[in-house]
Write an enzyme that holds these catalytic residues in place. Structure first.
Site, PDB file in Angstrom:
ATOM      1  CG  HIS A   1      32.825  23.248 -34.637  1.00 27.89           C
ATOM      2  ND1 HIS A   1      33.991  22.532 -34.808  1.00 27.89           N
ATOM      3  CD2 HIS A   1      31.826  22.459 -35.107  1.00 27.89           C
ATOM      4  CE1 HIS A   1      33.711  21.361 -35.357  1.00 27.89           C
ATOM      5  NE2 HIS A   1      32.403  21.289 -35.550  1.00 27.89           N
TER       6      HIS A   1
ATOM      7  CB  CYS B   1      31.652  18.826 -32.992  1.00 29.65           C
ATOM      8  SG  CYS B   1      32.019  17.903 -34.503  1.00 29.65           S
TER       9      CYS B   1
ATOM     10  CG  HIS C   1      28.103  19.820 -35.312  1.00 29.57           C
ATOM     11  ND1 HIS C   1      29.158  20.466 -35.917  1.00 29.57           N
ATOM     12  CD2 HIS C   1      27.036  20.644 -35.444  1.00 29.57           C
ATOM     13  CE1 HIS C   1      28.740  21.633 -36.381  1.00 29.57           C
ATOM     14  NE2 HIS C   1      27.461  21.759 -36.103  1.00 29.57           N
TER      15      HIS C   1
ATOM     16  CG  ASP D   1      29.267  17.282 -38.360  1.00 30.54           C
ATOM     17  OD1 ASP D   1      29.101  17.874 -39.435  1.00 30.54           O
ATOM     18  OD2 ASP D   1      30.231  17.470 -37.604  1.00 30.54           O
ATOM     19  CG  HIS D   2      31.128  15.666 -41.814  1.00 32.97           C
ATOM     20  ND1 HIS D   2      32.447  15.631 -41.406  1.00 32.97           N
ATOM     21  CD2 HIS D   2      30.835  16.981 -41.937  1.00 32.97           C
ATOM     22  CE1 HIS D   2      32.918  16.860 -41.266  1.00 32.97           C
ATOM     23  NE2 HIS D   2      31.945  17.694 -41.584  1.00 32.97           N
TER      24      HIS D   2
ATOM     25  CE1 TYR E   1      27.459  19.402 -43.316  1.00 29.55           C
ATOM     26  CE2 TYR E   1      29.699  19.582 -44.157  1.00 29.55           C
ATOM     27  CZ  TYR E   1      28.794  19.665 -43.107  1.00 29.55           C
ATOM     28  OH  TYR E   1      29.232  19.996 -41.849  1.00 29.55           O
TER      29      TYR E   1
END
Length: 392
Positions: A233, A271, A298, A345-346, A362
């Protein structure tokens, strides 16, 4: 794409039943209760697999199998922790899992100064404010010699920023920056962080890079043998914080990483939020140059503001060209003849979930919204591609 959702285990405020009703059939999770550096046993892995299967889903991606700080620093006990990592990889392969995400960020995971930025519609988002962070570093954490890392102008601006904060806002800033590791409900303390920082005082970007390559040179041959894929990541944020070294921030870092360890098992968790936090990264070019190394996705968006401020945006809005990113990812998967696991993601915190003890970023509703938007975007672009190819 294989659509997934992240789950932090039995202590997560979001339960598997609710995730299953989103339509996903696959989970991204980890054994957060096992101390970093300890071996993941087949028993523990299978217990988690069975728990997820009982909810009607499969555990598809491990996020994350964390790397011990001794490996990042290459301490005397580094090889012991690498040996444990290898044992965990063997046990993971024995249980049928294949993709393992990890990061090489020292001490902290992702860092934000604000977890409850209020959007125009009343939802809450994650935000990083460079002046807030400098104020935290200099005046709240009081890191030794921190003043050497900032210009006189930045120090003045940060001090002025701090003067406007109430006592409660300062406490919240302190808590936000020192968020615990994913899956943990316990924040770092100032004492813990300062002690850990002392272990990195002689470690530069170049040394941390060498330590990463040493780690990969030890584990990638086994990873290949077992049929596994590691996906690193990017650093989040993609620049130094607290004077710590960074090694996965930009295209040059990725090129060095993949040149040094050319195995396809040495891959990337692409990401868009982390890489997109700085305008220097061309997200499309990263797909073009490193597409064969992308093993996990992501997808999220960010809005970059002035003076080092970036904040999480709605998944289909922001400074990242998400439509073109999706287009290029679909072309990549068609070329490789695979489906890459993806998770939203998020997500924004909606008022419906305000006060719930979910991990920042999350909550369920915001991620469901992002998942639905990404799912629709993927289907729309897929249909266009099929039209162009004469499949309809």
């Amino acid at each position: 794409m294989i659509q997934t959702m992240r789950w932090f285990g039995p202590d997560d405020a979001v339960n598997l039943k609710d995730i299953r009703q989103s339509g996903v059939e696959h989970i991204v999770t980890a054994l957060h209760h096992i101390p970093v550096g300890a071996i993941w046993t087949t028993k523990a892995i299978k217990e988690r697999q069975n728990l997820i299967r009982d909810a009607g889903m499969e555990w598809l991606v491990i996020e994350s199998l964390p790397v011990h700080e001794s490996i990042k620093r290459r301490d005397e006990d580094c090889d012991l922790y690498i040996k444990n990592y290898k044992e965990s990889l063997k046990n993971i392969a024995a249980c049928g899992l294949e993709v393992i995400a990890y990061n090489f960020m020292p001490i902290l995971d992702w860092v934000r100064t604000h977890h409850n930025y209020i959007n125009a519609d009343g939802t809450h988002a994650l935000l990083f404010n460079r002046m807030a962070f400098i104020y935290f570093d200099l005046h709240l954490l009081q890191r030794p010699k921190a003043e050497n890392d900032y210009s006189e102008e930045d120090k003045k601006k940060a001090a002025a920023y701090g003067e406007k904060l109430t006592k409660e806002e300062k406490e919240l800033l302190f808590k936000s920056v020192l968020l615990g590791l994913p899956g943990s409900k316990t924040n770092f303390t100032a004492t813990q962080v300062l002690e850990l920082l002392d272990g990195y005082k002689t470690i530069s970007d170049a040394i941390l890079h060498d330590n990463l390559i040493y780690f990969l040179s030890e584990v990638i041959p086994l990873t290949e043998e077992l049929g596994l894929k590691l996906a690193i990541h990017p650093d989040d944020p993609p620049f130094s914080v607290l004077g710590l070294p960074r090694v996965v921030c930009n295209e040059n870092d990725l090129q060095q990483l993949f040149d040094a360890v050319p195995s396809s098992a040495n891959g990337l968790c692409y990401c868009t939020g982390s890489l997109g936090a700085i305008p220097e990264n061309d997200l499309i070019r990263i797909i073009e140059n490193f597409g064969d190394r992308i093993h996990f996705l992501h997808l999220r968006n960010v809005i970059r503001e002035k003076e080092g401020i970036f904040r999480e945006a709605a998944h289909l809005q922001g400074d990242n060209p998400i439509e073109e990113i999706m287009h290029q990812l679909l072309l990549l998967m068609n070329r490789r003849q695979i489906q890459i696991p993806m998770r939203p993601d998020h997500g924004f915190e909606h008022s419906l979930e305000a006060g719930n003890e979910h991990y920042p970023g999350y909550s369920l509703v915001g991620r469901l919204k992002g998942l639905a938007e990404l799912r629709g975007l993927e289907q729309g672009i897929s249909f266009q591609l099929k039209l162009l190819n004469g499949q309809y």
